[in-house]
Design an enzyme around this catalytic site. Structure first.
Site, PDB file in Angstrom:
ATOM      1  N   HIS A 137       0.834  -1.224   0.000  1.00  0.00           N
ATOM      2  CA  HIS A 137       0.000   0.000   0.000  1.00  0.00           C
ATOM      3  C   HIS A 137       0.861   1.265   0.000  1.00  0.00           C
ATOM      4  O   HIS A 137       0.408   2.316   0.441  1.00  0.00           O
ATOM      5  CB  HIS A 137      -0.945   0.050   1.207  1.00  0.00           C
ATOM      6  CG  HIS A 137      -1.667  -1.232   1.489  1.00  0.00           C
ATOM      7  ND1 HIS A 137      -2.923  -1.525   0.991  1.00  0.00           N
ATOM      8  CD2 HIS A 137      -1.281  -2.322   2.194  1.00  0.00           C
ATOM      9  CE1 HIS A 137      -3.288  -2.728   1.399  1.00  0.00           C
ATOM     10  NE2 HIS A 137      -2.314  -3.243   2.124  1.00  0.00           N
ATOM     11  N   SER A 148      14.695  21.975 -14.818  1.00  0.00           N
ATOM     12  CA  SER A 148      13.534  22.825 -15.047  1.00  0.00           C
ATOM     13  C   SER A 148      14.036  24.181 -15.492  1.00  0.00           C
ATOM     14  O   SER A 148      15.065  24.662 -15.021  1.00  0.00           O
ATOM     15  CB  SER A 148      12.730  22.962 -13.749  1.00  0.00           C
ATOM     16  OG  SER A 148      11.983  24.152 -13.772  1.00  0.00           O
TER      17      SER A 148
END
Ligand code: ARG
Length: 462
Positions: free
Chosen positions: A160, A281
């Protein structure tokens, strides 16, 4: 300009096709990628026709030589493809006629474009299966290299995406070797199944010429000719199997891609991607983006899309060939290109990435990851039923959580307040190193087991 009728089949036609008809009908824009396979198939066909006395040796040799000239023109980029000639088969034959003249018209004896395209496409897909097999083996080696380096390094194992139990880096890497080995065997199975030659099925019913289908099959590296001519021209299972194998493989790649995205984040920092596999970026100077991993994660979309698309094309098609089937190629071409690209990029990234051993070890001990070890110890040392041990451990976890510490940070007195039988010995199982070492069950995460698997796979892949 009035179009004249097609030189290959226009005998009963007066006028040429509407421009839009030509546009929707033509496949040359994409099936030129099968030029090499088309010429290989035609050369084998011509040789067989001569061996069977259907063509003279002279004509067959002229055809075979001429086809090589056509191939060199195509590979040299000087060939002029024509949309009016629809597809690669007719483009090649028309050019052959320009080069060698009359004998070119004899090549299509005992053959149809239906068995021709089925053969060409099989040859093309078979090459891609081989490329996929090689690509997967390369990626398996890259994972093996990582596993070998870090067979003992601890990291959190997740369920999970919540910290579950400590595992080893090597164990995690080897999980992908297992997945990829199944991909490998799927491609190998599919390749063995598809390796039958449809050439000689002719239009659909076979031919009255005394051809030797076994000879052409052997010449083209097939195991045997297809046994039913109707099936031979209308079967595209090999393409669907290629897409299905590719889809499952791409799904596996997408899972590791997602792990790389998570692990390379500032929050995790389990791995550092090399500069070669990171992007920056334009506005945020601190960024190192895992673009390649994200793109690999996305590739499954188009690859599985191609699988679904071709299934839909083939669904409900009455036997035998219908033009619908021309829609098979672009899907397979695109899926193959993208699978190979994803495999190559993933291999580069896995080979280049650096695992951050300290960060992983720290994370491995956090989040009460050894709670199961504590419960197991209560069963082993104190003889508690597992359910009771689970309950005692849960209480201890709650205590640690309230204190803001991890399980090994609780004092013996604090533990004994929950169960009086607990002794000093318990601290031995609360360390992550001990935890992973203890998981010696077959297939388990202990470095000992992991190294056994690494040795096994190195042997298989050598
Ligand atoms: N370009 C065609 C294809 O890709 C070749 C077969 C054409 N056969 C025919 N009967 N029109 O399927």
């Amino acid at each position: 300009m009035t179009k004249t009728s097609n030189q290959m089949w226009g005998g009963r036609f007066v006028a040429g096709p509407d421009a839009i008809m030509e546009a929707i009908n033509a496949s040359i824009g994409f099936d030129k990628r099968m030029a090499r396979q088309d010429i290989e198939g035609s050369r084998a066909h011509a040789a067989m026709l001569a061996a069977q006395g259907i063509l003279t040796n002279n004509d067959a040799e002229t055809i075979r030589e001429g086809l090589l000239t056509v191939l060199s023109e195509i590979e040299g980029g000087t060939f002029e493809f024509s949309t009016a000639l629809e597809d690669i088969h007719m483009n090649v034959e028309a050019r052959l006629k320009e080069i060698i003249g009359e004998p070119a018209g004899r090549l299509h004896t005992a053959r149809s474009r239906n068995d021709q395209v089925a053969t060409d496409f099989r040859l093309w897909v078979r090459d891609q299966m081989d490329a996929a097999i090689a690509g997967i083996e390369g990626l398996m080696r890259a994972f093996l290299g990582q596993a070998e380096a870090g067979a003992e390094w601890v990291m959190p194992g997740f369920t999970h995406l919540q910290t579950a139990q400590p595992v080893t880096w090597g164990h995690h890497m080897m999980a992908y070797v297992e997945m990829l080995s199944r991909d490998l065997s799927r491609f190998k199975d599919a390749r063995a199944r598809m390796n039958e030659c449809p050439l000689g099925s002719a239009a659909l019913a076979g031919t009255s010429f005394p051809i030797d289908r076994h000879a052409t099959a052997a010449a083209l590296g097939f195991d045997r000719p297809t046994a039913n001519s109707l099936d031979g021209v209308s079967d595209r299972d090999f393409a669907l199997e290629f897409l299905a194998c590719s889809s499952i493989c791409a799904m596996h790649l997408s899972r590791f891609a997602e792990e790389l995205v998570i692990w390379s984040s500032a929050q995790f920092r389990f791995v550092r991607m090399s500069d070669r596999w990171s992007t920056g970026s334009s506005i945020m100077p601190q960024k190192r983006n895992p673009d390649a991993a994200e793109l690999i994660r996305a590739k499954i979309g188009r690859i599985f899309g191609a699988n679904v698309a071709l299934m839909m094309v083939m669904k409900g098609l009455a036997l035998t060939y219908s033009k619908d089937m021309q829609e098979d190629k672009e899907q397979v071409f695109d899926a193959a290109d993208n699978l190979m690209l994803a495999l190559a990029a993933m291999t580069g990234m896995v080979g280049d990435m650096t695992a951050n051993r300290e960060t992983m070890a720290k994370a491995a001990g956090a989040g009460f990851s050894t709670a199961t070890d504590l419960a197991d110890w209560l069963v082993r040392a104190l003889g508690l039923p597992f359910r009771d041990a689970h309950h005692v451990t849960g209480t201890l976890v709650a205590k640690a959580e309230a204190k803001g510490c991890d399980l090994p940070d609780l004092s013996l007195a604090e533990m004994q307040a929950v169960h009086e039988g607990i002794t000093e010995e318990v601290f031995g199982v609360l360390g992550v190193e001990n935890s992973v070492r203890s998981r010696m069950s077959y297939g388990g995460t202990s470095p000992h087991r992991v190294k056994e698997q690494i040795a096994r796979w190195k042997d298989v892949l050598k």
